[in-house]
Design an enzyme around this catalytic site. Structure first.
Site, PDB file in Angstrom:
ATOM      1  N   PRO A   2       0.812  -1.187   0.000  1.00 23.55           N
ATOM      2  CA  PRO A   2       0.000   0.000   0.000  1.00 23.55           C
ATOM      3  C   PRO A   2       0.851   1.243   0.000  1.00 23.55           C
ATOM      4  CG  PRO A   2      -0.594  -1.499   1.766  1.00 23.55           C
ATOM      5  CD  PRO A   2       0.712  -1.917   1.244  1.00 23.55           C
ATOM      6  N   GLU A   3       0.565   2.096  -0.926  1.00 21.41           N
ATOM      7  CA  GLU A   3       1.170   3.424  -0.952  1.00 21.41           C
ATOM      8  C   GLU A   3       0.093   4.376  -0.426  1.00 21.41           C
ATOM      9  OE1 GLU A   3       3.345   4.173  -4.631  1.00 21.41           O
ATOM     10  OE2 GLU A   3       3.280   2.058  -5.093  1.00 21.41           O
TER      11      GLU A   3
END
Length: 274
Positions: A2-3
Site C-alpha cells: 500500500p502506498e
DNA sequence: CCGGACGCCTGTCGGC
DNA sequence: TGCCGACAGGCGTCCG
C-alpha cells in the site's frame, strides 16, 4: 503494497464503521509483525475509538474521547496489509492476525500475509513518535511545492526515482506511483535529482499530485493483496501507464523499458522520458 | 550527511 | 507434475 492512495482508501473505508465505537474484544492471532504488536493492545477492551486519520502511510487511531485521552494506535500496512470490516463472528480469513470486535457488532480485521505491517501503541502525540517525527511533507499539502522540492534536490546525486520515494523528502510515494509520476512528468527515473531544472521539478510536483489524487479516486491499485474495506479491489490498475507494463507507451508506441533501481523495479518510456 | 544494500516474511509465477 | 529462483505495493538499519 500500500502506498498513500491505498492507505487513504483504507482510512476512509473504515472510518464510518469504527469511529465512535467501543472495542469489545481484541483477538490477537499472531503478534509477530514487523515489530511485535505492542502489549497494550491486548488490554484495549472497553476503550473507544475516537477517530481515524492518516499520516504518510501510517493509519492512526485516537483512543478515548475528550478529557479521557487514552493514547493512539499506529498502524502500518507494510507490503501486503489490508483491513476489512465484517460482522462479528464471521469466519476469519487466512493471515488475519488482528481483529477488534466493536460495539456495533462489526469487526475490524487486519490481514497481512507477509507480516511487514505494524500495530503500535503510542501514549502521547503520534506525530512525535520516533517513526513519524522525521517524515517529510504530505504530497497533497501546500508545503510540497516546486520551491520545496527544488531546494531539497540541490546537491543530490541520487536518482530522482529513489529520491521521491525517500519519506524524509516527501511521504506516500511508493514504487508504483513513483514510476507513474515520472512518466507523467517526462523525467527518466535514473536522472540525478540535482540535475533537473526548476520547471521540470514543478512539473514533477504536479504529476505526483495528479497521480495520487486519481488513484485515491479509484480506490487505489490492487496488484495482489490489497482490497478496499468492503473487499473490492482498487481500480487504478487499469490506469497505470508504465508500471508492470510489458507493452508499448500509449503516447508514442515505444516499448516500455524495465530496470532495477535500489532493488526495486522501475518502468519508463525511453522516448517520452528524458 | 549521503547513497546503496540487506533483511524481515509469505505467496506466486515462470522456466526447466 | 515438481522444484527452484526471482520477484512482489515498505522501510529501518547498517556499512562505507
Amino acid at each position: 503494497m500500500p502506498e498513500l492512495p491505498e492507505v487513504e482508501t483504507t482510512c476512509r473505508g473504515i472510518a464510518p464503521h469504527v469511529s465512535g465505537q467501543r472495542i469489545e474484544r481484541v483477538i490477537l492471532r499472531d503478534t509477530r509483525l514487523r515489530w511485535p504488536v505492542s502489549p497494550e493492545v491486548a488490554g484495549l477492551a472497553g476503550t473507544r475509538i475516537a477517530g481515524v486519520s492518516r499520516r504518510a502511510k501510517y493509519l492512526l487511531m485516537a483512543l478515548g474521547h475528550g478529557k479521557l485521552e487514552q493514547g493512539n494506535l499506529i498502524w502500518h500496512l507494510g507490503m501486503s496489509g489490508s483491513m476489512r470490516v465484517a460482522p462479528t463472528g464471521s469466519p476469519a480469513a487466512s493471515h488475519e492476525h488482528v481483529e477488534f470486535e466493536l460495539s456495533n457488532d462489526q469487526s475490524l480485521k487486519f490481514r497481512d500475509p507477509r507480516r511487514f505491517g505494524a500495530l503500535l501503541y503510542c501514549d502521547g502525540d503520534p506525530l512525535q513518535h520516533r517513526l513519524l517525527q522525521p517524515l517529510g511533507p504530505e504530497p497533497l499539502a501546500d508545503e510540497f511545492n516546486a520551491d520545496y522540492l527544488y531546494r531539497r534536490c540541490r546537491g543530490r546525486s541520487a536518482a530522482i526515482k529513489t529520491f521521491i520515494m525517500n519519506s524524509h523528502i516527501v511521504v506516500g510515494v511508493g514504487n508504483i506511483y513513483a514510476s507513474e509520476a515520472l512518466y507523467l512528468a517526462g523525467i527518466r527515473p535514473t536522472r540525478a535529482a540535482g540535475r533537473i531544472s526548476k520547471a521540470r521539478i514543478a512539473r514533477l510536483v504536479e504529476a505526483i499530485r495528479a497521480t495520487l489524487t486519481a488513484a485515491i479516486a479509484q480506490g487505489g491499485t490492487t496488484l495482489q493483496d490489497f482490497t478496499q474495506v468492503d473487499g473490492k479491489p482498487g481500480y487504478f490498475r487499469q490506469a497505470l501507464q508504465v508500471y508492470a507494463n510489458k507493452g508499448d507507451c500509449q503516447a508514442c508506441g515505444t516499448a516500455i523499458r524495465h530496470l532495477v533501481q535500489g532493488q526495486r523495479s522501475s518502468y519508463y518510456c525511453p522516448a517520452c522520458q528524458i
